[in-house]
Motif scaffolding. Structure first.
Motif, mmCIF file in Angstrom:
data_model
loop_
_atom_site.group_PDB
_atom_site.id
_atom_site.type_symbol
_atom_site.label_atom_id
_atom_site.label_comp_id
_atom_site.label_asym_id
_atom_site.label_seq_id
_atom_site.Cartn_x
_atom_site.Cartn_y
_atom_site.Cartn_z
ATOM 1 N N TYR A 30 0.737 -1.304 -0.087
ATOM 2 C CA TYR A 30 -0.009 0.140 0.484
ATOM 3 C C TYR A 30 0.784 1.304 0.013
ATOM 4 O O TYR A 30 0.266 2.344 -0.079
ATOM 5 C CB TYR A 30 -1.191 0.423 1.449
ATOM 6 C CG TYR A 30 -2.573 -0.993 0.523
ATOM 7 C CD1 TYR A 30 -3.016 -1.189 -0.029
ATOM 8 C CD2 TYR A 30 -2.256 -2.320 1.452
ATOM 9 C CE1 TYR A 30 -3.726 -1.396 0.101
ATOM 10 C CE2 TYR A 30 -3.241 -2.789 1.623
ATOM 11 C CZ TYR A 30 -4.342 -2.634 0.485
ATOM 12 O OH TYR A 30 -5.397 -3.917 0.262
ATOM 13 N N ALA A 31 2.243 1.435 -0.584
ATOM 14 C CA ALA A 31 3.303 1.994 0.136
ATOM 15 C C ALA A 31 3.130 2.954 1.561
ATOM 16 O O ALA A 31 2.913 3.583 0.785
ATOM 17 C CB ALA A 31 3.054 3.377 -1.294
ATOM 18 N N ILE A 32 3.129 2.663 2.231
ATOM 19 C CA ILE A 32 2.611 3.163 3.241
ATOM 20 C C ILE A 32 4.164 3.553 3.732
ATOM 21 O O ILE A 32 4.829 2.908 3.596
ATOM 22 C CB ILE A 32 1.770 2.788 4.129
ATOM 23 C CG1 ILE A 32 0.429 2.511 4.400
ATOM 24 C CG2 ILE A 32 1.973 3.456 5.981
ATOM 25 C CD1 ILE A 32 -0.272 1.482 5.139
ATOM 26 N N TYR A 73 -0.717 10.659 4.423
ATOM 27 C CA TYR A 73 -1.013 9.684 2.405
ATOM 28 C C TYR A 73 -2.369 9.626 2.527
ATOM 29 O O TYR A 73 -3.196 9.714 3.892
ATOM 30 C CB TYR A 73 -0.269 8.107 3.692
ATOM 31 C CG TYR A 73 -0.585 7.049 3.204
ATOM 32 C CD1 TYR A 73 0.270 6.349 2.582
ATOM 33 C CD2 TYR A 73 -2.022 6.118 3.916
ATOM 34 C CE1 TYR A 73 -0.456 5.010 1.722
ATOM 35 C CE2 TYR A 73 -2.233 4.778 2.645
ATOM 36 C CZ TYR A 73 -1.364 4.260 1.590
ATOM 37 O OH TYR A 73 -1.967 3.646 1.330
ATOM 38 N N GLU A 74 -2.503 9.683 1.853
ATOM 39 C CA GLU A 74 -3.831 9.165 1.354
ATOM 40 C C GLU A 74 -4.218 8.390 0.386
ATOM 41 O O GLU A 74 -3.318 7.682 -0.486
ATOM 42 C CB GLU A 74 -4.643 10.577 0.328
ATOM 43 C CG GLU A 74 -6.238 11.252 0.205
ATOM 44 C CD GLU A 74 -6.638 10.796 1.855
ATOM 45 O OE1 GLU A 74 -8.151 10.457 1.206
ATOM 46 O OE2 GLU A 74 -6.815 10.775 2.530
ATOM 47 N N VAL A 111 2.199 11.213 0.630
ATOM 48 C CA VAL A 111 1.916 10.158 -0.195
ATOM 49 C C VAL A 111 0.191 9.482 -0.682
ATOM 50 O O VAL A 111 -0.509 10.216 0.174
ATOM 51 C CB VAL A 111 2.427 8.548 0.494
ATOM 52 C CG1 VAL A 111 1.911 7.600 -0.664
ATOM 53 C CG2 VAL A 111 3.791 8.722 -0.095
ATOM 54 N N LEU A 112 0.377 9.753 -2.356
ATOM 55 C CA LEU A 112 -0.978 9.413 -2.132
ATOM 56 C C LEU A 112 -1.208 7.782 -3.897
ATOM 57 O O LEU A 112 0.164 8.072 -4.383
ATOM 58 C CB LEU A 112 -1.306 10.683 -4.041
ATOM 59 C CG LEU A 112 -2.679 10.857 -4.670
ATOM 60 C CD1 LEU A 112 -3.695 10.813 -3.389
ATOM 61 C CD2 LEU A 112 -3.028 11.565 -5.328
ATOM 62 N N LYS A 113 -1.453 6.843 -2.034
ATOM 63 C CA LYS A 113 -1.852 5.920 -2.980
ATOM 64 C C LYS A 113 -3.703 5.520 -3.787
ATOM 65 O O LYS A 113 -4.323 5.583 -3.275
ATOM 66 C CB LYS A 113 -1.537 5.012 -1.985
ATOM 67 C CG LYS A 113 -1.559 3.411 -2.837
ATOM 68 C CD LYS A 113 -0.695 2.799 -3.360
ATOM 69 C CE LYS A 113 -0.976 1.348 -2.954
ATOM 70 N NZ LYS A 113 -1.155 0.866 -4.777
ATOM 71 N N TYR A 114 -3.053 5.283 -5.148
ATOM 72 C CA TYR A 114 -4.330 4.461 -6.151
ATOM 73 C C TYR A 114 -4.123 3.185 -6.192
ATOM 74 O O TYR A 114 -3.400 2.267 -5.654
ATOM 75 C CB TYR A 114 -4.070 5.216 -7.272
ATOM 76 C CG TYR A 114 -4.605 6.057 -7.650
ATOM 77 C CD1 TYR A 114 -5.868 6.839 -7.640
ATOM 78 C CD2 TYR A 114 -3.443 8.098 -7.456
ATOM 79 C CE1 TYR A 114 -5.969 8.502 -7.643
ATOM 80 C CE2 TYR A 114 -3.853 9.387 -7.693
ATOM 81 C CZ TYR A 114 -4.642 9.259 -7.549
ATOM 82 O OH TYR A 114 -5.448 11.415 -7.557
ATOM 83 N N ILE A 121 3.513 13.374 -3.155
ATOM 84 C CA ILE A 121 3.846 14.910 -3.730
ATOM 85 C C ILE A 121 4.316 15.672 -2.958
ATOM 86 O O ILE A 121 4.677 15.423 -1.788
ATOM 87 C CB ILE A 121 2.397 14.477 -3.604
ATOM 88 C CG1 ILE A 121 1.596 13.911 -4.506
ATOM 89 C CG2 ILE A 121 2.202 16.211 -4.091
ATOM 90 C CD1 ILE A 121 1.529 13.725 -5.555
ATOM 91 N N GLU A 122 5.682 16.743 -3.761
ATOM 92 C CA GLU A 122 6.009 16.999 -3.039
ATOM 93 C C GLU A 122 5.972 18.310 -2.287
ATOM 94 O O GLU A 122 4.904 18.761 -2.884
ATOM 95 C CB GLU A 122 6.920 17.500 -3.683
ATOM 96 C CG GLU A 122 7.662 16.680 -4.548
ATOM 97 C CD GLU A 122 9.027 15.483 -3.346
ATOM 98 O OE1 GLU A 122 9.026 16.552 -2.420
ATOM 99 O OE2 GLU A 122 9.203 14.397 -3.512
#
Length: 173
Positions: A30-32, A73-74, A111-114, A121-122
């Motif tokens: 989940y790229a956490i 984180y989203e 971090v924007l995780k799809y 996102i900087e």
């Protein structure tokens, strides 16, 4: 009797190691971001974070702390090849809120995780200025906004569908 407790302790340790490995796999999947979780709104109801300075509020899915940095984180349940503008601005709003609430902390990125992809996102000045311009424009608009789509599904999910004069759906009576 002591052998029983020793075996129980050993099985507990093996179980905890297995769970820790499973969790590490999910964090990667989940790229956490790494770090200590300081806020979470994925499985529980996190409190609404409010910036009085910017007149913004929001609930990121998670915030991790790594040293002196906070990383929002989203998670989005859709696929995307590139991050969507609205989601980027949502993340930038989280940056502003966190900077207002925690002025001694750094918020370097989020971090924007799809479902299929994760994006870093900087937190850069150019993006913050864009969002502040959009907010200023929105706040100076007069009158009722016009619907900008033809999707009944979007109307159905909209939080204003009960009062909107331009809705494409009719609520059940």
């Amino acid at each position: 009797m002591s052998a029983f407790w020793l075996i129980l302790l050993l099985l507990s340790l093996v179980g905890m190691m297995f769970l820790a490995k499973q969790l590490r796999g999910k964090e990667k999947e989940y790229a956490i971001p790494k770090g200590k979780e300081v806020y979470e709104d994925l499985g529980t109801r996190g409190k609404i974070l409010r910036s009085l300075n910017y007149g913004l509020s929001g609930k990121p899915d998670m915030i991790k702390r790594k040293g002196n940095a906070l990383i929002p984180y989203e998670y989005k349940t859709t696929d995307a090849r590139i991050p969507r503008d609205g989601h980027i601005f949502q993340m930038i709003a989280y940056f502003l809120i966190l900077e207002d609430l925690y002025p001694m902390m750094d918020i370097p990125y989020g971090v924007l995780k799809y479902k299929n992809e994760a994006f870093r996102i900087e937190n850069i000045e150019e993006n913050r200025e864009k969002l502040l311009r959009i907010l200023r424009d929105m706040r100076t608009q007069a009158g009722e906004p016009e619907r900008n789509h033809s999707s009944s599904g979007r109307c159905f999910k909209c939080s204003y569908n009960q009062i909107c004069e331009q809705k494409l759906i009719t609520p059940k009576t």
